[in-house]
Write an enzyme that holds these catalytic residues in place. Structure first.
Site, short mmCIF file in Angstrom:
data_model
loop_
_atom_site.label_atom_id
_atom_site.label_comp_id
_atom_site.label_asym_id
_atom_site.label_seq_id
_atom_site.Cartn_x
_atom_site.Cartn_y
_atom_site.Cartn_z
N GLY A 49 -3.93 -65.58 -27.87
CA GLY A 49 -3.89 -64.15 -28.23
C GLY A 49 -2.90 -63.78 -29.31
N GLU A 104 4.18 -62.75 -28.33
CA GLU A 104 3.02 -62.53 -27.47
C GLU A 104 2.24 -61.31 -27.94
OE1 GLU A 104 1.17 -63.65 -25.34
OE2 GLU A 104 2.11 -64.51 -23.58
N ASP A 108 1.64 -58.07 -19.46
CA ASP A 108 0.98 -57.29 -18.41
C ASP A 108 1.78 -57.47 -17.11
OD1 ASP A 108 -0.85 -55.90 -16.91
OD2 ASP A 108 -2.47 -57.33 -17.10
N VAL A 158 -7.65 -53.75 -23.34
CA VAL A 158 -7.63 -53.66 -24.80
C VAL A 158 -8.15 -54.95 -25.44
CG1 VAL A 158 -5.93 -51.84 -25.24
CG2 VAL A 158 -5.13 -54.10 -24.60
#
Ligand code: PRP
Length: 189
Positions: A49, A104, A108, A158
């Site tokens: 990511g 990152e 979360d 998202v």
């Protein structure tokens, strides 16, 4: 099917435009340039990511840095963290005595970052900090310090700019919010 057709079916609304993202990278880059002045940090990207954010961020940092990557995963293909962090592929660089900056896309629960920070400290890094684009605090289960972040986000799913939906749509230039019905559909399968 072209990417754009699919995106219109799954995205509810745009959360951050390309300009918003660029501005966050510039602001963070300036701060990191000041804080890492005179140091040679090792910038560690968390695959997959973080790739887009890392490449934009380091180009806003006027610092002599080295880049390496770790592939760490906590989600699999699901919508919620599995609660277990897996090290899929490791760094090449020895972190002993280095100032490490983990990059990152999103934090979360915090489990992934906690795992990475603990591992790199255990390996003898001189300092371990993190720079996260999006800070989602609603599901935080871990006490992990977020030294730098671009923006807080609510408890929405998202996608784009590295963030995926079932491993797709990472190459979207902006960050959008997934339609709630898409999550329901996938959860009911
Ligand atoms: C996502 C994201 C972070 C992590 C954050 O990675 O890129 O690494 O989850 O979640 P947490 O704070 O709950 O641990 P993912 O495991 O989906 O892998 P990816 O980067 O390859 O998409």
């Amino acid at each position: 099917m072209p990417k754009t057709d699919n995106i219109n079916r799954i995205i509810d609304h745009k959360l951050f435009s390309e300009d918003d993202i660029h501005n966050m990278c510039v602001t963070l880059g300036k701060k990191l340039t000041e804080d890492y002045a005179g140091k040679k940090p090792l910038v560690v990207g968390a695959l997959k990511g973080a790739i887009f954010f890392l490449t934009d961020l380091v180009r806003e940092m006027d610092v002599e840095e080295e880049i390496d990557f770790m592939d760490v995963s906590s989600y699999g293909d699901g919508f919620e963290s599995s609660g277990k962090v897996k090290l899929i592929s490791d760094l090449v660089t020895n972190v002993k005595g280095r100032d490490v900056l983990i990059v990152e896309d999103i934090v979360d629960t915090g489990l992934t970052l906690k795992y990475m920070k603990d591992l790199l400290k255990k390996r003898g890094a001189k300092s371990v900090k993190c720079c996260v684009l999006l800070n989602k605090e609603a599901n935080r289960t871990t006490d992990v310090k977020i030294e730098y972040y671009g923006s807080k986000v609510g408890n929405e799913f998202v996608v784009g700019y590295g963030l995926d939906f079932m491993n797709f749509f990472r190459n979207l230039r902006y960050i959008g919010v997934l339609k709630p019905e898409i999550i329901k559909q996938v959860n009911n399968k």
